[in-house]
Design a protein around this motif. Structure first.
Motif, PDB file in Angstrom:
ATOM      1  N   MET A   1       0.836  -1.170   0.000  1.00 40.17           N
ATOM      2  CA  MET A   1       0.000   0.000   0.000  1.00 40.17           C
ATOM      3  C   MET A   1       0.887   1.242   0.000  1.00 40.17           C
ATOM      4  O   MET A   1       1.851   1.324   0.740  1.00 40.17           O
ATOM      5  N   THR A   2       0.539   2.203  -0.830  1.00 39.50           N
ATOM      6  CA  THR A   2       1.279   3.457  -0.915  1.00 39.50           C
ATOM      7  C   THR A   2       0.474   4.555  -0.248  1.00 39.50           C
ATOM      8  O   THR A   2      -0.643   4.858  -0.661  1.00 39.50           O
ATOM      9  N   THR A   3       1.053   5.144   0.800  1.00 45.12           N
ATOM     10  CA  THR A   3       0.397   6.208   1.544  1.00 45.12           C
ATOM     11  C   THR A   3       1.109   7.521   1.280  1.00 45.12           C
ATOM     12  O   THR A   3       2.337   7.577   1.288  1.00 45.12           O
ATOM     13  N   VAL A   4       0.340   8.574   1.055  1.00 48.29           N
ATOM     14  CA  VAL A   4       0.899   9.912   0.921  1.00 48.29           C
ATOM     15  C   VAL A   4       0.529  10.690   2.173  1.00 48.29           C
ATOM     16  O   VAL A   4      -0.567  10.533   2.715  1.00 48.29           O
ATOM     17  N   THR A   5       1.465  11.500   2.652  1.00 53.08           N
ATOM     18  CA  THR A   5       1.209  12.371   3.789  1.00 53.08           C
ATOM     19  C   THR A   5       1.028  13.791   3.282  1.00 53.08           C
ATOM     20  O   THR A   5       1.896  14.326   2.595  1.00 53.08           O
ATOM     21  N   LEU A   6      -0.113  14.376   3.591  1.00 57.60           N
ATOM     22  CA  LEU A   6      -0.373  15.782   3.305  1.00 57.60           C
ATOM     23  C   LEU A   6      -0.051  16.542   4.575  1.00 57.60           C
ATOM     24  O   LEU A   6      -0.554  16.199   5.650  1.00 57.60           O
ATOM     25  N   GLY A   7       0.803  17.544   4.464  1.00 54.64           N
ATOM     26  CA  GLY A   7       1.192  18.245   5.671  1.00 54.64           C
ATOM     27  C   GLY A   7       1.692  19.645   5.412  1.00 54.64           C
ATOM     28  O   GLY A   7       1.638  20.156   4.301  1.00 54.64           O
ATOM     29  N   ILE A   8       2.192  20.239   6.474  1.00 55.21           N
ATOM     30  CA  ILE A   8       2.718  21.598   6.460  1.00 55.21           C
ATOM     31  C   ILE A   8       4.233  21.503   6.551  1.00 55.21           C
ATOM     32  O   ILE A   8       4.758  20.775   7.393  1.00 55.21           O
TER      33      ILE A   8
END
Length: 115
Positions: A1-8
Motif C-alpha cells: 500500500m502506498t500512503t501519501v502524507t499531506l502536511g505543512i
C-alpha cells in the motif's frame, strides 16, 4: 500500500528532507503546503470528496470522476485543475487523472499563538 502524507512544511523543512534523501534516507511520499490555511483552502470538502473517490481507484476520466462524486463535470474539472496545479493530482499521457496512492495521512499541528 502506498500512503501519501499531506502536511505543512517550511522551506527549511523541505531543504532538510531533500538533503536527507540525497544521503539515501527514505523520506516517504509527501505533499507539503506552506501553511495550514493554504492546505485547508486547497482541500475543500468537495475536493476532499474527489480524493476519497480517487484513492486506490487508478486513472480515470474527469467525466467518470464527476459521475462517482455525483457532480457537474465542469465543476469537477475546475476542482481537478486546482488539485493538479498544487501537485495533488497528476494527469496521465492519455489525459486521464491519477491519484497514485492507496491511502492519505494528513499531518499538522495547531499550536497556540505567542502572546
Amino acid at each position: 500500500m502506498t500512503t501519501v502524507t499531506l502536511g505543512i512544511a517550511s522551506r527549511d523543512d523541505i531543504t532538510r528532507s531533500f538533503a536527507a534523501a540525497m544521503r539515501g534516507e527514505e523520506q516517504g511520499e509527501f505533499i507539503s503546503f506552506a501553511t495550514p490555511e493554504l492546505l485547508l483552502r486547497t482541500l475543500t470538502q468537495l475536493r476532499w470528496d474527489i480524493l476519497k473517490k480517487m484513492t486506490g481507484a487508478g486513472a480515470m476520466s474527469i467525466r467518470e470522476l464527476a459521475r462517482r462524486v455525483d457532480r457537474d463535470v465542469r465543476r469537477v474539472h475546475d476542482d481537478v485543475l486546482a488539485l493538479i496545479n498544487v501537485g495533488v493530482l497528476e494527469r496521465s499521457d492519455n489525459g486521464d487523472i491519477i491519484f497514485p496512492y492507496d491511502a492519505i495521512h494528513v499531518d499538522f499541528t495547531l499550536q497556540a499563538e505567542a502572546a
